[in-house]
Design an enzyme around this catalytic site. Structure first.
Site, PDB file in Angstrom:
ATOM      1  N   LYS A   1     -25.061   2.201  33.625  1.00 62.73           N
ATOM      2  CA  LYS A   1     -23.903   1.468  33.666  1.00 62.73           C
ATOM      3  C   LYS A   1     -22.732   2.113  33.191  1.00 62.73           C
ATOM      4  O   LYS A   1     -22.586   3.130  32.699  1.00 62.73           O
ATOM      5  CB  LYS A   1     -24.203   0.261  32.333  1.00 62.73           C
ATOM      6  CG  LYS A   1     -23.664  -1.034  32.701  1.00 62.73           C
ATOM      7  CD  LYS A   1     -24.137  -1.855  33.502  1.00 62.73           C
ATOM      8  CE  LYS A   1     -23.466  -3.184  33.846  1.00 62.73           C
ATOM      9  NZ  LYS A   1     -24.218  -4.183  34.441  1.00 62.73           N
TER      10      LYS A   1
ATOM     11  N   ASP B   1     -19.636  -6.083  38.195  1.00 62.26           N
ATOM     12  CA  ASP B   1     -20.167  -6.619  37.170  1.00 62.26           C
ATOM     13  C   ASP B   1     -18.839  -7.669  36.570  1.00 62.26           C
ATOM     14  O   ASP B   1     -17.856  -7.416  37.409  1.00 62.26           O
ATOM     15  CB  ASP B   1     -20.407  -5.762  35.811  1.00 62.26           C
ATOM     16  CG  ASP B   1     -21.447  -6.323  34.436  1.00 62.26           C
ATOM     17  OD1 ASP B   1     -22.691  -6.421  34.955  1.00 62.26           O
ATOM     18  OD2 ASP B   1     -20.890  -6.806  33.775  1.00 62.26           O
TER      19      ASP B   1
HETATM   20  P1  NDP Z   1     -17.465 -12.478  36.808  1.00 65.14           P
HETATM   21  O1  NDP Z   1     -16.192 -11.511  36.261  1.00 65.14           O
HETATM   22  O2  NDP Z   1     -17.425 -12.766  38.048  1.00 65.14           O
HETATM   23  O3  NDP Z   1     -17.609 -13.681  35.759  1.00 65.14           O
HETATM   24  C1  NDP Z   1     -17.678 -13.615  34.616  1.00 65.14           C
HETATM   25  C2  NDP Z   1     -17.666 -15.265  33.967  1.00 65.14           C
HETATM   26  O4  NDP Z   1     -17.936 -15.156  32.697  1.00 65.14           O
HETATM   27  C3  NDP Z   1     -16.067 -15.557  33.986  1.00 65.14           C
HETATM   28  O5  NDP Z   1     -16.195 -16.950  34.401  1.00 65.14           O
HETATM   29  C4  NDP Z   1     -15.420 -15.267  32.717  1.00 65.14           C
HETATM   30  O6  NDP Z   1     -14.553 -16.247  32.456  1.00 65.14           O
HETATM   31  C5  NDP Z   1     -16.745 -15.664  31.824  1.00 65.14           C
HETATM   32  N1  NDP Z   1     -16.789 -14.596  30.397  1.00 65.14           N
HETATM   33  C6  NDP Z   1     -16.682 -13.348  30.720  1.00 65.14           C
HETATM   34  N2  NDP Z   1     -16.509 -12.852  29.448  1.00 65.14           N
HETATM   35  C7  NDP Z   1     -16.505 -13.956  28.562  1.00 65.14           C
HETATM   36  C8  NDP Z   1     -16.448 -14.001  27.326  1.00 65.14           C
HETATM   37  N3  NDP Z   1     -16.484 -12.939  26.527  1.00 65.14           N
HETATM   38  N4  NDP Z   1     -16.578 -15.271  26.771  1.00 65.14           N
HETATM   39  C9  NDP Z   1     -16.431 -16.313  27.678  1.00 65.14           C
HETATM   40  N5  NDP Z   1     -16.653 -16.162  28.915  1.00 65.14           N
HETATM   41  C10 NDP Z   1     -16.593 -15.013  29.507  1.00 65.14           C
HETATM   42  O7  NDP Z   1     -18.821 -11.633  36.267  1.00 65.14           O
HETATM   43  P2  NDP Z   1     -20.207 -11.827  36.890  1.00 65.14           P
HETATM   44  O8  NDP Z   1     -20.501 -13.246  37.376  1.00 65.14           O
HETATM   45  O9  NDP Z   1     -20.576 -10.916  37.844  1.00 65.14           O
HETATM   46  O10 NDP Z   1     -21.067 -11.398  35.523  1.00 65.14           O
HETATM   47  C11 NDP Z   1     -21.519 -12.666  34.448  1.00 65.14           C
HETATM   48  C12 NDP Z   1     -22.810 -12.151  33.922  1.00 65.14           C
HETATM   49  O11 NDP Z   1     -23.835 -11.949  34.787  1.00 65.14           O
HETATM   50  C13 NDP Z   1     -22.592 -10.832  33.107  1.00 65.14           C
HETATM   51  O12 NDP Z   1     -23.314 -10.911  31.952  1.00 65.14           O
HETATM   52  C14 NDP Z   1     -23.159  -9.547  34.087  1.00 65.14           C
HETATM   53  O13 NDP Z   1     -23.311  -8.604  33.282  1.00 65.14           O
HETATM   54  C15 NDP Z   1     -24.085 -10.420  34.546  1.00 65.14           C
HETATM   55  N6  NDP Z   1     -24.773  -9.920  36.037  1.00 65.14           N
HETATM   56  C16 NDP Z   1     -23.994  -9.789  36.924  1.00 65.14           C
HETATM   57  C17 NDP Z   1     -24.189  -9.355  38.006  1.00 65.14           C
HETATM   58  C18 NDP Z   1     -23.804  -9.062  39.459  1.00 65.14           C
HETATM   59  O14 NDP Z   1     -24.284  -8.960  40.367  1.00 65.14           O
HETATM   60  N7  NDP Z   1     -22.444  -9.436  39.447  1.00 65.14           N
HETATM   61  C19 NDP Z   1     -25.839  -8.974  38.502  1.00 65.14           C
HETATM   62  C20 NDP Z   1     -26.708  -9.083  37.082  1.00 65.14           C
HETATM   63  C21 NDP Z   1     -26.102  -9.698  35.971  1.00 65.14           C
HETATM   64  P3  NDP Z   1     -12.897 -15.708  32.461  1.00 65.14           P
HETATM   65  O15 NDP Z   1     -12.721 -15.718  34.271  1.00 65.14           O
HETATM   66  O16 NDP Z   1     -11.930 -16.437  31.529  1.00 65.14           O
HETATM   67  O17 NDP Z   1     -12.758 -14.216  32.303  1.00 65.14           O
HETATM   68  O1  2IT Z   2     -26.257  -6.224  35.715  1.00 67.66           O
HETATM   69  C1  2IT Z   2     -26.388  -5.989  36.944  1.00 67.66           C
HETATM   70  O2  2IT Z   2     -27.535  -5.785  37.352  1.00 67.66           O
HETATM   71  C2  2IT Z   2     -25.282  -6.019  37.872  1.00 67.66           C
HETATM   72  N1  2IT Z   2     -24.154  -6.067  37.436  1.00 67.66           N
HETATM   73  C3  2IT Z   2     -25.729  -5.487  39.284  1.00 67.66           C
HETATM   74  C4  2IT Z   2     -25.635  -3.905  39.265  1.00 67.66           C
HETATM   75  C5  2IT Z   2     -25.836  -3.346  40.567  1.00 67.66           C
HETATM   76  O3  2IT Z   2     -26.040  -2.256  40.740  1.00 67.66           O
HETATM   77  O4  2IT Z   2     -25.885  -4.078  41.570  1.00 67.66           O
END
Ligand code: NDP
Ligand code: 2IT
Length: 448
Positions: free
Chosen positions: A126, A166
């Site tokens: 990561k 992420d």
């Molecule tokens: P994005 O940046 O697309 O979206 C994140 C969302 O969460 C936004 O709505 C953001 O609000 C909100 N957010 C972020 N930080 C905070 C905080 N400290 N408090 C409250 N709300 C918060 O990220 P993702 O959707 O990609 O990721 C969301 C979660 O999923 C994370 O935990 C990530 O690690 C996990 N994840 C992502 C994957 C991926 O493929 N993208 C895969 C597996 C897990 P705002 O817009 O106001 O910042």
């Molecule tokens: O938390 C996760 O699994 C991710 N943000 C996606 C990682 C990836 O390599 O697609």
């Protein structure tokens, strides 16, 4: 003292001020207790747990860049190459002001087990930065990404370490990072995933984490004689994972009544309008106030200190998709009191340990993120396969593989839980099943 407790104490002592990393390790080690204690001497002699909790390599670097006013800015860059026993390091990059070493280590540690559960050959890693993309111009984002890659490029490669997105890193950032890598290295290879479709990206990667979350939740529902049809679902977050989880859950007949961002949350009793949400978040990169302004049925609530909002809404299914520790014990109590039956994590470690235990002890079927959000990284691995064979698969082909992978994960974690006397404990099942494959590979490869 038992070996498991010794190693946990060691992690706390050696990694001060990294509470999220301690939390992630604690949850995994608690689940592994039954496996380790059956063969404690061998694991201890091999120092297998010490090796598991110590990253193979930690890269910390300076990221200088120039903002639109001509001011030089400096951020911290991180890449934690945690474990490569079963494949090249694989895991996202997070750009958010809260990023520090402990956050990246917790995410990298979780990624080891998640990637193992996908059944695909990917190790755990990561990275990220404390850079805040909010309010930055496109040029500033590009300048930051180019500087970040100017240091990172020497540590990554299609067979070494393959970053992705992420929080704060989506298609735009991956594009700038990829361009700079190619320019410096002069190779066109699948060094990043989540790429655009015109330069090696995979169809369905954008949707994969949210869709995968709903596919595994659907397996859980089916296993308990239930379905999404007519269910009320509460989702937190409004980013990549949340948007596509909402879309797929509604497709399967549920009504999703909420979403949230870092400043507030939406309650929309008629069901979230996904097209509008996409317009507000993906196109305009705006606040949820704009969603509420454009939709009569929606209420917008400003987030007050310490309140998480959406978990107080009555629901059957809850899908936390924002960030770590967004669902605490009070939220868990509210969910149970309101009759919620299923909680599956889209984010990484969104529930505190106390919340998880309370939900599990009070009749909620609970799947932890390393199993339920694995669809994103699994589809990244499918993108790597397509890049290697220099072909692109159709949306339906990738989506069908994703569904198969999520069904496989559900089966694997259910069976592991049962085998170790913890039927229905999908946290234990995920940690044990993820661990066994990695441990076997580590043992086979000797002391490295
Ligand atoms: P994005 O940046 O697309 O979206 C994140 C969302 O969460 C936004 O709505 C953001 O609000 C909100 N957010 C972020 N930080 C905070 C905080 N400290 N408090 C409250 N709300 C918060 O990220 P993702 O959707 O990609 O990721 C969301 C979660 O999923 C994370 O935990 C990530 O690690 C996990 N994840 C992502 C994957 C991926 O493929 N993208 C895969 C597996 C897990 P705002 O817009 O106001 O910042
Ligand atoms: O938390 C996760 O699994 C991710 N943000 C996606 C990682 C990836 O390599 O697609």
């Amino acid at each position: 003292m038992s070996y498991v407790d010794e190693v946990y104490d060691l992690v706390v002592a050696k990694n001060p001020a990294q509470p999220e990393f301690h939390q992630a390790v604690k949850e995994v080690l608690e689940s592994l207790r039954v496996v380790i204690e059956a063969n404690e001497e061998e694991y201890r002699k091999q120092a297998l747990l010490e090796r598991l909790v110590t990253p193979e390599r930690q890269i910390l670097f300076r990221v200088p860049w120039v903002d639109d006013k001509g001011q030089v800015q400096v951020n911290n860059g991180f890449r934690i190459q945690f474990n490569s026993a079963i494949g090249p390091y694989k895991g996202g990059l997070r750009f958010h002001p809260s990023v520090n070493l402990g956050i990246i280590k917790f995410l990298g540690f979780e990624q080891i087990f998640k990637n193992s559960l996908t059944g695909l050959p990917i190790g755990g890693g990561k990275g990220g930065s404390d850079f805040d993309p909010k309010g930055k111009s496109d040029r500033e984002i590009m300048a930051f990404c180019q500087s970040f890659m100017t240091e990172l490029f020497r540590h990554i490669g299609a067979d070494t370490d393959v970053p992705a997105g992420d929080i704060g890193v989506g298609g735009r950032e991956i594009g700038y990072l990829y361009g700079q890598y190619k320019r410096i290295r002069d190779v066109y290879e699948g060094v990043l995933t989540g790429k655009g479709l015109t330069y090696g990206g995979s169809l369905a990667r954008t949707e994969a984490t949210g869709y995968g979350l709903v596919y595994i939740t659907n397996e859980l529902l089916k296993d308990h004689g239930d379905s999404f049809e007519g269910k009320t679902v509460v989702v937190s977050g409004a980013g990549n994972v949340a948007i596509y989880a909402i879309q797929k859950a509604q497709k399967l007949g549920a009504k999703v009544v909420s979403c949230s961002d870092s400043t507030g949350w939406i309650y929309d009793p008629e069901g979230i309008d996904v097209d509008l949400l996409k317009e507000v978040k993906e196109v305009k990169r705006a606040r949820l106030t704009e969603y509420a302004a454009a939709r009569k049925s929606a209420e917008y609530h400003e987030k007050k200190n310490g309140e998480h909002g959406v978990w107080n809404i009555k629901c059957d299914v809850a899908l936390p998709c924002a960030t770590q520790n967004e669902l605490d014990l009070d939220d868990a109590k509210a969910l149970v009191a309101n009759g919620c039956k299923y909680v599956c994590e889209g984010a990484n470690m969104p529930s505190t340990i106390e919340a998880t235990q309370y939900m599990q002890q009070n009749g909620i079927f609970f799947i932890c993120g390393k199993a339920s959000n694995a669809g994103g990284v699994a589809t990244s691995a499918l993108e790597m396969s397509q890049n290697s064979e220099r072909l692109s698969w159709s949306f339906d082909e990738v989506d069908a593989k994703l569904q198969g992978i999520m069904q496989g994960i559900y089966k694997n974690i259910s069976e592991a839980a049962k085998k170790y006397g913890k039927e229905g404990d999908y946290v234990a099942g995920a940690n044990i099943a993820g661990f066994l494959k990695v441990a076997e590979a580590m043992k086979a490869q000797g002391i490295v």
